[in-house]
Design a protein around this motif. Structure first.
Motif, mmCIF file in Angstrom:
data_model
loop_
_atom_site.group_PDB
_atom_site.id
_atom_site.type_symbol
_atom_site.label_atom_id
_atom_site.label_comp_id
_atom_site.label_asym_id
_atom_site.label_seq_id
_atom_site.Cartn_x
_atom_site.Cartn_y
_atom_site.Cartn_z
ATOM 1 N N ALA A 42 0.119 -4.357 2.604
ATOM 2 C CA ALA A 42 -1.274 -4.312 2.160
ATOM 3 C C ALA A 42 -1.532 -5.483 1.224
ATOM 4 N N PRO A 75 -3.705 -0.059 -2.380
ATOM 5 C CA PRO A 75 -4.396 0.685 -1.321
ATOM 6 C C PRO A 75 -3.603 1.940 -0.937
ATOM 7 N N GLY A 77 -2.825 -5.394 -2.084
ATOM 8 C CA GLY A 77 -3.143 -4.969 -3.432
ATOM 9 C C GLY A 77 -2.853 -6.084 -4.429
ATOM 10 N N GLU A 81 -8.745 6.161 4.052
ATOM 11 C CA GLU A 81 -8.302 5.036 3.239
ATOM 12 C C GLU A 81 -9.007 5.081 1.892
ATOM 13 N N GLN A 82 -8.268 4.756 0.838
ATOM 14 C CA GLN A 82 -8.830 4.650 -0.494
ATOM 15 C C GLN A 82 -7.906 3.745 -1.306
ATOM 16 N N ALA A 83 -7.979 3.797 -2.613
ATOM 17 C CA ALA A 83 -7.161 2.903 -3.433
ATOM 18 C C ALA A 83 -6.810 3.604 -4.736
ATOM 19 N N GLY A 113 0.826 -1.196 0.000
ATOM 20 C CA GLY A 113 0.000 0.000 0.000
ATOM 21 C C GLY A 113 0.861 1.246 0.000
ATOM 22 N N THR A 134 -3.373 5.035 1.999
ATOM 23 C CA THR A 134 -3.777 5.545 3.307
ATOM 24 C C THR A 134 -3.120 6.892 3.515
#
Length: 743
Positions: A263, A289, A265, A301-303, A245, A291
């Motif tokens: 993370a 991801p 991903g 948090e998102q991606a 991430g 953060t």
């Protein structure tokens, strides 16, 4: 012993040949024993490294124990190789290597190695500032032909700060002729069933299955120097794994720090590359991801999703769905014409790109933003800041309808020698002009600002709020032309800008003394308010507009008199000559109210007022400024004008009856240049008196003449520094005979 060993065989061989066979076998045994002895001595004494390292500045090899039991077959342990080519420094280590050397090709100056098998392999590659020049091509160089180098135990590989770790296998082959001859990378491959990839100790990928195939066609350095070797390269990469991430942290000063965090991903890569171009069917999917911490300090948090698809063109998509106050927002969709990959100048991708980029990001520096939208050398956006962008791209050019917003940035504008700076909100957009022309516009609001002289930026003399600056392009910007010396003047009125602010605080009016003839006119104290409404051009010079200064309780020194009162100066500017920075002041006004003044002798008056209007006047912008023109003045009385020539007690007593004779209208010529203030052809009158005056104040000198008439009484006085000569007879005739001070 040899005879006994060969006895059963010799019985079947004719007797005359038996001695020859014995001696032949003995010779072979001696030769073999000699090879084993000499070969192992070569491998296990300094003789071997000495022979192999004849040019240690280019290539070095070392090994531990070694053994050879058959000609052309060698096994060595603890192998270490390193070399320096151009700016690349490389090193390879192996726990063990065994290989086979073809002997007959050595007669033709070819080192042909059909196979090398290595165990426990690792390698490092670095770039250095020291460049080793390539050898001058010469004929007759030895050929290195390693047809297959195989390992099932690759442990680690490093390129600068990029590190690949895991148990891998590879088959590599190459052909190289020394003395600047051709190079070829034979079809090769590498496989890692479970690898870890990191950058500067930050994990990027783990549990990755990697398969790579590559080859470089035979070529000389002249045919493909440096990175142009990729034009001779074919490669394929297959990768699947778990990505780390991305953690985004805003630091003091507006900088952004990035780091990776564990993370889950996903990465899926199928890329093909052929001689400088991506292969159709290539694709990349990378899910990471993200953060971070928002402006309120709350974690978010998102991606981030990246996508590449190749057919006839290259299609790039990047998305980070916006979250409220999230650390990142991005929606980019770009199609790049063709599949060719630029090798030296990635900016050449820009003209091939079309699509849109929408997003929000924190930039450590926003200097690029001003030049990207408005080519105004006098305006800059400095420091870090968040950018909200909605950019449409057509064939590499930002298209009409695009916009960029910056909610908070440090802005600096230098206007006519004044430096205006403050925290600002900026909004840029591209408007559509005629003939598909794109016209950038930037609207800027400084919530708080200060103004200082450009040569003393740390001593501001004005502070205010809500300054607006709107900059608009009038015609297409040829940026290359603008960068040439004098380019801005060549393109003419390329931009127009509108600058407005109201009631900015001037804590100390003495800051304006740099523009005044200090000896005879200066501020001694007081505060005020400054307002402005100015139109600027491409160079940041004033085209037209007005500046207004209001001062209450202002203290001034004028022609040796101490003056106190309220001041309201409304300067109307209209450019007359840009090269000389000259402006028309026609219609400018100065209002003086509730004025009290004290003569050098101590006599004082109060309650005086005057309203001054510049009919026709010209201003030369400088330090000090210069003014030349005609004025119309309405004043309470002529007392101030009389005091400029002489003290009250030195005049005949009847003269000061003029002061009690009521309001007067005055007109005349004014010239203010450097430290010289000149009044000429000043005529004041009403129904009861007439007064004429001319006066020049230069440095510490005072020179001029005055005529006054009240009924049948008249007089004239000549002033020359501290000397005064009064003329009571034929006063007007004497006055009219004096030369004018302004030609």
């Amino acid at each position: 012993m040899i005879g006994k060993a060969l006895g059963p065989w010799l019985e079947h061989i004719p007797h005359p040949l038996r001695p020859w066979l014995k001696w032949g076998a003995l010779a072979l045994l001696v030769l073999y024993g000699g090879y084993v002895l000499l070969g192992n001595l070569f491998l296990n004494t300094p003789l071997g490294p000495w022979a192999a390292n004849r040019k240690p500045e280019k290539f070095q090899i070392e090994w531990g124990p070694g053994v050879t039991w058959w000609p052309g077959r060698v096994t060595v342990w603890d192998v270490r190789m390193k070399g320096h080519v151009g700016r690349t420094v490389w090193a390879v280590q192996a726990d063990k290597a065994r290989g086979r050397l073809a002997l007959l090709p050595l007669l033709h100056k070819e080192v042909r190695v059909p196979e090398v098998v290595a165990d426990g392999v690792s390698g490092d590659v670095d770039q250095t500032s020291q460049r080793r020049p390539p050898p001058v091509p010469r004929p007759g160089g030895w050929v290195l032909n390693f047809q297959r180098i195989h390992t099932d135990t690759i442990r680690r590989g490093r390129f600068a700060k990029l590190v690949l770790e895991g148990q891998g296998s590879a088959d590599v082959g190459f052909y190289k002729q020394l003395r600047g001859g051709p190079l070829e990378m034979l079809p090769s491959q590498a496989h890692f069933p479970k690898a870890r990839l990191s950058l500067d100790k930050h994990e990027l990928l783990r549990d990755a299955a990697i398969d790579a195939r590559f080859a470089i066609a035979r070529h000389t350095r002249a045919q493909a120097p440096g990175v142009r070797k990729l034009l001779m390269t074919d490669a394929e990469l297959s990768l699947d794994g778990t990505t780390a991430g991305l953690h985004v942290v805003a630091q003091p000063g507006g900088k952004v720090a990035f780091s990776t965090v564990p993370a889950k991903g996903k990465a899926h890569v199928r890329l093909g590359f052929a001689r400088g171009s991506m292969k159709p069917g290539s694709q990349l999917r990378w899910h990471m991801p993200v953060t971070g911490v928002d402006a309120t300090g709350r974690p978010r948090e998102q991606a981030l999703d990246l996508q590449l698809d190749v057919d006839r063109d290259m299609h790039v998509v990047a998305k980070a769905p916006a979250r409220e106050s999230g650390p990142l927002a991005l929606d980019a969709d770009l199609r790049i014409r063709g599949t060719q990959v630029p090798l030296t100048d990635f900016r050449s991708l820009v003209p091939r790109s079309s699509g849109h980029v929408v997003g929000r990001w924190q930039f450590p520096s926003l200097k690029w933003l001003g030049s990207a939208f408005i080519q105004a050398p006098w305006l800059s956006l400095e420091g870090a800041g968040v950018v909200d962008a909605d950019v449409q791209v057509a064939d590499g050019k930002v298209a009409a309808g695009s916009r960029v917003g910056v909610p908070d940035v440090q802005a600096v504008a230098v206007v006519m020698g004044n430096r205006i700076q403050g925290r600002a909100r900026a909004d840029g957009r591209l408007d559509a002009g005629e003939g598909n022309e794109v016209l950038p516009r930037l609207d800027l609001v400084m919530e708080e600002f200060n103004i200082a002289a450009a040569d003393a930026p740390n001593r501001p003399y004005v502070t205010g709020r809500n300054l607006r600056l709107d900059v608009q392009t009038l015609s297409g910007v040829d940026r290359a032309q603008l960068r040439r010396p004098g380019g801005i003047k060549e393109v003419g009125e390329l931009l127009k800008a509108h600058l407005t602010f109201q009631d900015a605080q001037v804590p100390d009016l003495r800051a304006y003394n740099r523009y005044l003839p200090k000896t005879h006119m200066r501020f001694d104290g007081g505060s005020g308010l400054l307002s402005g409404d100015l139109n600027l051009d491409t160079s940041g010079d004033i085209g037209q507009g007005w500046l207004r200064v209001k001062g209450n309780g202002t203290r001034m020194s004028v022609a040796g008199m101490a003056v106190r009162g309220n001041l309201d100066v409304n300067t109307k500017l209209r450019r007359a000559d840009l090269g000389k920075r000259q402006f028309n002041l026609d219609g400018s006004t100065v209002n003086l109210a509730d004025i009290s003044f004290t003569e050098p002798g101590g006599e004082s008056r109060s309650g005086w007022w005057a309203r001054i209007e510049l009919d026709r006047a010209r201003l030369a912008w400088g330090k000090p400024v210069g003014v030349n023109g005609t004025v119309q003045i309405a004043m309470k009385d002529v007392g101030f004008l009389l005091s400029m020539f002489s003290r009250q007690r030195e005049y005949p007593k009847w003269v000061y009856k003029l002061v009690d004779a009521g309001q007067a209208r005055v007109h005349g010529n004014v010239q203010w240049q450097d430290d010289t203030l000149t009044l000429d052809r000043m005529v004041a009158s009403n129904q009861r008196f007439d007064l004429k005056a001319r006066l020049r104040l230069k440095d510490k000198t005072r020179k001029g003449s005055l005529f006054a008439r009240w009924g049948v009484l008249s007089m004239a006085v000549e002033v020359d520094s501290g000397r005064r000569d009064f003329h009571m007879m034929h006063a007007e005739k004497w006055y009219d005979s004096q030369p004018a001070l302004i030609r």
